[in-house]
Scaffold this active site. Sequence first.
Site, PDB file in Angstrom:
ATOM      1  N   HIS A  25      -3.621   7.203   3.181  1.00 15.45           N
ATOM      2  CA  HIS A  25      -3.395   5.542   2.358  1.00 15.45           C
ATOM      3  C   HIS A  25      -5.324   5.212   2.453  1.00 15.45           C
ATOM      4  O   HIS A  25      -5.366   5.830   3.773  1.00 15.45           O
ATOM      5  CB  HIS A  25      -2.641   4.874   3.155  1.00 15.45           C
ATOM      6  N   CYS A  30       1.127  -0.956   0.152  1.00 12.16           N
ATOM      7  CA  CYS A  30      -0.212  -0.142  -0.180  1.00 12.16           C
ATOM      8  C   CYS A  30       0.825   1.058  -0.363  1.00 12.16           C
ATOM      9  O   CYS A  30       0.252   2.781  -0.395  1.00 12.16           O
ATOM     10  CB  CYS A  30      -0.883  -0.229   1.202  1.00 12.16           C
ATOM     11  N   ASN A  85     -10.271  -0.028  -0.106  1.00  9.66           N
ATOM     12  CA  ASN A  85      -8.629   0.291   0.515  1.00  9.66           C
ATOM     13  C   ASN A  85      -7.996  -0.736  -1.424  1.00  9.66           C
ATOM     14  O   ASN A  85      -8.446  -1.654  -1.581  1.00  9.66           O
ATOM     15  CB  ASN A  85      -7.915  -0.710   2.041  1.00  9.66           C
TER      16      ASN A  85
END
Length: 332
Positions: A259, A119, A289
């Site tokens: 994020h 990520c 996500n």
Amino acid sequence: MNSSIELGVCAITGIGSYVPQRILTNADLEKMVETTDDWITSRTGIKQRRIAADNEFTSDLAARAAEKALAHAGLPAAEVDLIIVATITPDMPFPAAACLVQEKIGATRAAAFDLEAACTGFLYGIEVGRQFVNSGVYKNVLVIGAEKLSSIVDWQDRNTCVLFGDGAGAALLQRRTGSAGILGSKLGSDGSKAHILSMPGGGSRQPASVQSVSSRAHYLHMEGKEVFKNAVVAMGAAAKEVLGNCGLDISQIKCIIPHQANRRIIDAIGERLGAAPEQVFVNLEKYGNTSAASVGIALDEAVAAGRVQRGDKLLLVAFGAGLTWGAMVVEW
Ligand code: UT7
């Protein structure tokens, strides 16, 4: 005059994103695993996510986002020198998704490689690309965070399948005359906690076999609570360090682009940094996500929504498997 200002510094001069059309809502997930819209919304903030079509792969999502970033900057694909794709879901183990993107967008003279920092991949990619731009080796570097996470999510595991989505975000890096650009960054990693978020199968340790498939080793596995705690601490510390290195106070940051993993993580970081809620950009309710894609998609949407104007200072911050994390201050 400072020679670096005359030459210019590496800046993000184009931004673009792409998400697949198909929407998977929390109500849809209620029919697939034992979960509720109420649980997902209250624990994560996510309401829906995008799922790529069966014949749509990470390189397709990446190419669409890349074309938008190039159009935003007004640069023909043939002038791109380097393509970096940050992803944990390349079309295949090799060749690199970046090479497939190179062909799809017609970036005929570009070098291309993939980078894997989960990520945090978009921030790692920008930091790597910035070195090529600042050194003068390349003029036009395309950094793309792209994921088809739906291909590695265990759709029988309610702990993880409600969290993730597919998409891509892309940034063009070029020198810009003047002092604006990427002002500072801090990347970090901690391999001692690699086990808390991983896909154990399919590599040299556990190649594909009947056994690896039956033990569900080719799916993403996560110890959510541990990841949560580490994410808040690492992102908060990296963000404070990079702000300090740039001599900036949080009040001087127009927009924080974190994020997009969990609303509660984002709120906790905002609190740690002493940021006002209106400084923090959140779009995870729409996409979940999207790993390496999330910061690029969020930055593109923040720019499109007018939340970011030329000259504004931004803080990008991310965390993911590895563990990896990073924070970056950018003058837009
Ligand atoms: O991108 C970087 C990596 N990822 C992240 O940053 C994610 C980090 N972690 C998280 O966001 C959170 O830890 C989760 C959203 C994954 C989980 O939230 P939590 O508050 O840490 O919940 P939990 O894991 O402690 O689970 C609480 C309960 C459990 O039930 P019991 O054992 O208390 O009876 C779970 O089984 O919630 C249950 N649960 C669910 N219930 C309904 C877990 N998933 C679900 C679900 N629906 N989808």
